[in-house]
Write a protein that holds these residues in place. Structure first.
Motif, PDB file in Angstrom:
ATOM      1  N   ASP A  60      27.263  34.681 -20.351  1.00  0.00           N
ATOM      2  CA  ASP A  60      26.556  33.437 -20.684  1.00  0.00           C
ATOM      3  C   ASP A  60      25.796  32.956 -19.455  1.00  0.00           C
ATOM      4  N   ALA A  61      24.654  33.584 -19.209  1.00  0.00           N
ATOM      5  CA  ALA A  61      23.892  33.309 -17.987  1.00  0.00           C
ATOM      6  C   ALA A  61      23.414  31.859 -17.914  1.00  0.00           C
ATOM      7  N   ALA A  62      23.049  31.273 -19.053  1.00  0.00           N
ATOM      8  CA  ALA A  62      22.551  29.890 -19.055  1.00  0.00           C
ATOM      9  C   ALA A  62      23.630  28.934 -18.563  1.00  0.00           C
ATOM     10  N   THR A  63      24.851  29.075 -19.070  1.00  0.00           N
ATOM     11  CA  THR A  63      25.957  28.223 -18.623  1.00  0.00           C
ATOM     12  C   THR A  63      26.265  28.477 -17.153  1.00  0.00           C
ATOM     13  N   ALA A  64      26.203  29.725 -16.726  1.00  0.00           N
ATOM     14  CA  ALA A  64      26.463  30.062 -15.329  1.00  0.00           C
ATOM     15  C   ALA A  64      25.461  29.380 -14.400  1.00  0.00           C
ATOM     16  N   ARG A  65      24.185  29.375 -14.774  1.00  0.00           N
ATOM     17  CA  ARG A  65      23.159  28.722 -13.943  1.00  0.00           C
ATOM     18  C   ARG A  65      23.416  27.218 -13.847  1.00  0.00           C
ATOM     19  N   GLU A  66      23.784  26.602 -14.964  1.00  0.00           N
ATOM     20  CA  GLU A  66      24.089  25.172 -14.942  1.00  0.00           C
ATOM     21  C   GLU A  66      25.273  24.887 -14.022  1.00  0.00           C
ATOM     22  N   CYS A  67      26.291  25.720 -14.106  1.00  0.00           N
ATOM     23  CA  CYS A  67      27.499  25.500 -13.312  1.00  0.00           C
ATOM     24  C   CYS A  67      27.223  25.575 -11.812  1.00  0.00           C
ATOM     25  N   ILE A  68      26.469  26.572 -11.369  1.00  0.00           N
ATOM     26  CA  ILE A  68      26.261  26.704  -9.930  1.00  0.00           C
ATOM     27  C   ILE A  68      25.387  25.570  -9.396  1.00  0.00           C
ATOM     28  N   ARG A  69      24.386  25.132 -10.183  1.00  0.00           N
ATOM     29  CA  ARG A  69      23.569  24.002  -9.732  1.00  0.00           C
ATOM     30  C   ARG A  69      24.422  22.742  -9.607  1.00  0.00           C
ATOM     31  N   GLU A  70      25.247  22.481 -10.629  1.00  0.00           N
ATOM     32  CA  GLU A  70      26.072  21.273 -10.604  1.00  0.00           C
ATOM     33  C   GLU A  70      27.193  21.378  -9.581  1.00  0.00           C
ATOM     34  N   ASN A  71      27.689  22.564  -9.345  1.00  0.00           N
ATOM     35  CA  ASN A  71      28.707  22.787  -8.321  1.00  0.00           C
ATOM     36  C   ASN A  71      28.228  22.252  -6.975  1.00  0.00           C
ATOM     37  N   PHE A  72      27.018  22.603  -6.596  1.00  0.00           N
ATOM     38  CA  PHE A  72      26.480  22.162  -5.303  1.00  0.00           C
ATOM     39  C   PHE A  72      26.225  20.657  -5.281  1.00  0.00           C
ATOM     40  N   ILE A  73      25.789  20.104  -6.413  1.00  0.00           N
ATOM     41  CA  ILE A  73      25.545  18.654  -6.479  1.00  0.00           C
ATOM     42  C   ILE A  73      26.851  17.877  -6.352  1.00  0.00           C
ATOM     43  N   LEU A  74      27.882  18.309  -7.087  1.00  0.00           N
ATOM     44  CA  LEU A  74      29.151  17.582  -7.064  1.00  0.00           C
ATOM     45  C   LEU A  74      29.828  17.665  -5.705  1.00  0.00           C
ATOM     46  N   ARG A  75      29.676  18.776  -5.018  1.00  0.00           N
ATOM     47  CA  ARG A  75      30.217  18.868  -3.658  1.00  0.00           C
ATOM     48  C   ARG A  75      29.599  17.799  -2.755  1.00  0.00           C
ATOM     49  N   LYS A  76      28.341  17.490  -3.013  1.00  0.00           N
ATOM     50  CA  LYS A  76      27.637  16.499  -2.193  1.00  0.00           C
ATOM     51  C   LYS A  76      28.015  15.068  -2.561  1.00  0.00           C
ATOM     52  N   ILE A  77      28.109  14.777  -3.858  1.00  0.00           N
ATOM     53  CA  ILE A  77      28.281  13.378  -4.272  1.00  0.00           C
ATOM     54  C   ILE A  77      29.751  12.975  -4.438  1.00  0.00           C
ATOM     55  N   LEU A  78      30.676  13.941  -4.563  1.00  0.00           N
ATOM     56  CA  LEU A  78      32.098  13.624  -4.778  1.00  0.00           C
ATOM     57  C   LEU A  78      32.990  14.436  -3.831  1.00  0.00           C
ATOM     58  N   PRO A  79      32.723  14.427  -2.542  1.00  0.00           N
ATOM     59  CA  PRO A  79      33.498  15.286  -1.641  1.00  0.00           C
ATOM     60  C   PRO A  79      34.986  14.937  -1.602  1.00  0.00           C
ATOM     61  N   HIS A  80      35.342  13.669  -1.865  1.00  0.00           N
ATOM     62  CA  HIS A  80      36.751  13.273  -1.798  1.00  0.00           C
ATOM     63  C   HIS A  80      37.541  13.741  -3.022  1.00  0.00           C
ATOM     64  N   CYS A  81      36.843  14.271  -4.027  1.00  0.00           N
ATOM     65  CA  CYS A  81      37.513  14.749  -5.247  1.00  0.00           C
ATOM     66  C   CYS A  81      37.579  16.265  -5.325  1.00  0.00           C
ATOM     67  N   ILE A  82      37.098  16.946  -4.314  1.00  0.00           N
ATOM     68  CA  ILE A  82      36.977  18.410  -4.365  1.00  0.00           C
ATOM     69  C   ILE A  82      37.690  19.044  -3.185  1.00  0.00           C
ATOM     70  N   GLU A  83      38.530  20.019  -3.466  1.00  0.00           N
ATOM     71  CA  GLU A  83      39.152  20.823  -2.421  1.00  0.00           C
ATOM     72  C   GLU A  83      38.435  22.166  -2.372  1.00  0.00           C
ATOM     73  N   ASP A  84      37.745  22.406  -1.297  1.00  0.00           N
ATOM     74  CA  ASP A  84      36.974  23.647  -1.162  1.00  0.00           C
ATOM     75  C   ASP A  84      37.919  24.770  -0.743  1.00  0.00           C
ATOM     76  N   CYS A  85      38.752  25.180  -1.683  1.00  0.00           N
ATOM     77  CA  CYS A  85      39.781  26.167  -1.373  1.00  0.00           C
ATOM     78  C   CYS A  85      39.280  27.597  -1.473  1.00  0.00           C
ATOM     79  N   GLY A  86      38.072  27.785  -2.017  1.00  0.00           N
ATOM     80  CA  GLY A  86      37.545  29.134  -2.149  1.00  0.00           C
ATOM     81  C   GLY A  86      38.083  29.844  -3.373  1.00  0.00           C
ATOM     82  N   HIS A  87      37.509  31.010  -3.662  1.00  0.00           N
ATOM     83  CA  HIS A  87      37.803  31.702  -4.913  1.00  0.00           C
ATOM     84  C   HIS A  87      37.623  33.195  -4.697  1.00  0.00           C
TER      85      HIS A  87
END
Length: 537
Positions: A60-87
């Protein structure tokens, strides 16, 4: 009692909270209705993964593209809610070797950063990993704190003037001259009803979106896909571990706070309020988890629970929930169903909530004939002084520095009396489960055995409530803990349950109260429900 607003939002999950904040920031007068606490439904019942999109890249490439764009945005706007533990994606001996190449290629094509690392490096990072893994890949997934996110969004919305009504269930939608003009709302604690008038209604009720739409005479086909998860009593890994294979059951292990969560299944259920946690699901989670961490079964499963994904597709799909897209759908009910000023936002992922909210509010602006640009992608939501995301050992450091002045109430999760008191002061309703969402009270190995009655005592002392009301709050909390313990009731967990029963039934005599605890004490439970008690025969 009556209220009025411009836009009424139904649903207090992360999507509804995101819609509320976007509306309020754009200057709309708005109210949020939620029948339970914030993130009470699907948003509070998943594995806590902030997707990079890699899980969906191949299919599902369309969903994947949405996820990676929003992933980077949320890291910026909600850093206190995200643990960058890696994957780390790992190829176990049972996984198809050709899928790794497909994953690597498609991630590059859709813009998801992916890097192959040596098996030795993967084992260095996570020593409990299966030593027989053949390949490993890094992607930028992370772990999120959903309750903190929803609380942050509604606090930010309230600062712009929005109103939040928790424990208020929509029992009717008013349609006048083919336009939605408001809703009838019932307070689920007091039973009181009131009318909320609005210019436009947004349905963000997740798996319950079809029910809400039906109240307005509209049809929305939401397929309820149950996903069962199991929490282990130990943080087995500090990195998210994912099997490198087509999406399936039990293929991901996520570190969340002090535990690790293995998930998840995908089973069609007819009712998002009533579903069983099946034995085979728990066994499958543990078996598949052992393919990632061979020693996993030596640890204790604390509890099992499930969330219901709202998957949108109009046609009948039978039982195959994996085949449905994880993309979202924004529905304008004027052209679809002849009901104007009524929109539904459903489907999607937790990771794409901000995008879904922005598209929804753009449609609201269009329907209300106004132009107001959205700014949520650039608005930093971390309040000044707000703590960073969980770091293992951080609570212990704080307690040790405080000395004996701060009494420990929840010893498993290191929650102190001042934290409990501050949490109770924040909530209008006297519900101990809200403290669990805020502070992780009762989420440790004893599952509330030693802290629940202490929290209930503080509740009575601080708010001077009648004994029966406090007892009911305690029983409600214990019932929710029991639901999750029941599917994993063997070994050490059975011993813990017997100890808890000895405390609450043998010492405190809660089974003698003229309330509902007899159901809990006697273990007379059947299907897992999200609200209410199980009726005795």
């Amino acid at each position: 009692m009556k209220k009025s607003t411009e836009v009424l939002v139904i649903g207090g999950g992360v999507t509804g909270c995101g819609v509320l904040f976007d509306l309020a920031q754009r200057g709309f007068k708005c109210i949020l209705l939620e029948r339970g606490g914030l993130s009470n439904g699907t948003s509070g019942r998943f594995h806590g993964l902030l997707h990079s999109g890699a899980r969906y890249a191949v299919k599902d490439a369309a969903t994947a593209r949405e996820c990676i764009r929003e992933n980077f945005i949320l890291r910026k706007i909600l850093p206190h809610c995200i643990e960058d533990c890696g994957h780390i994606f790992v190829v176990t001996p049972e996984d198809p070797p050709d899928y790794a190449e497909a994953l690597y290629q498609t991630c590059q094509e859709v813009g998801i950063p992916i890097e192959e690392i040596s098996v030795a490096e993967a084992l260095r990072r996570e020593p409990l990993l299966n030593p027989q893994i053949r390949r490993s890949f890094l992607t930028p997934d992370a772990s999120v704190e959903t309750w903190e996110t929803c609380q942050t969004l509604v606090e930010a919305a309230a600062a712009y003037g929005a109103e939040i009504l928790l424990y208020h269930e929509v029992v009717g939608v008013t349609v006048e001259q083919d336009r939605a003009t408001g809703a009838t709302v019932k307070n689920t604690v007091t039973g009181e009803e009131m009318r909320v008038a609005c210019d436009l209604l947004v349905n963000a009720a997740g798996p319950w979106a079809g029910r809400v739409a039906a109240l307005a005479g509209c049809r929305v086909t939401v397929h309820s896909s149950k996903g069962t998860l199991v929490a282990m009593n130990y943080r087995l890994v500090n990195t998210i571990i994912h099997r490198c294979r087509p999406v399936g059951d039990g293929d991901i292990l996520v570190p969340v706070g002090t535990v690790a969560v293995i998930g998840t299944t995908s089973v069609s259920v007819p009712n998002p309020d009533c579903y069983a946690i099946e034995d085979w699901e728990v066994r499958k989670m543990l078996d598949n988890g052992a393919a990632l961490i061979p020693s996993l079964k030596r640890f204790r499963p604390l509890r099992a629970w499930a969330g219901v994904r709202p998957l949108y597709q109009e046609q009948n799909v039978g039982q195959d929930m994996r085949s449905l897209t994880r993309g979202h759908a924004l529905l304008d009910h004027a052209p679809r169903d002849g009901v104007d000023n009524f929109v539904t936002i459903t489907g999607g992922k937790w990771t794409t909530y901000r995008l879904m909210a922005a598209e929804t509010v753009d449609l609201v602006c269009q329907k209300l004939n106004t132009k107001r640009a959205g700014r949520t992608a650039d608005t930093i939501l971390s309040p000044p002084g707000r703590r960073a995301f969980h770091r293992l050992g951080s609570r212990l450091e704080k307690v040790e520095k405080a000395g004996i002045e701060e009494q420990l109430i929840c010893e498993c999760e290191l929650v102190t009396r001042p934290q409990i008191e501050a949490g109770l002061a924040r909530h209008e309703q006297n519900i101990i489960n809200d403290l669990r969402r805020d502070l992780r009270v009762g989420m440790g190995p004893c599952q509330g055995g030693f802290c629940a009655y202490r929290a209930a005592g503080i509740l009575q002392e601080q708010k001077n409530l009648p004994a029966q009301q406090v007892n009911q709050a305690l029983l409600d909390f214990l019932q929710e803990r029991w639901k999750g313990m029941l599917p994993v009731l063997w070994g050490q967990n059975l011993r813990q349950a017997q100890l808890d029963q000895g405390i609450y039934q043998g010492l405190l005599g809660l089974d003698k109260l003229p309330l509902n605890l007899r159901r809990w004490a006697e273990g007379r439970v059947g299907e897992i429900e999200t609200e209410g008690y199980f009726e005795l025969p």
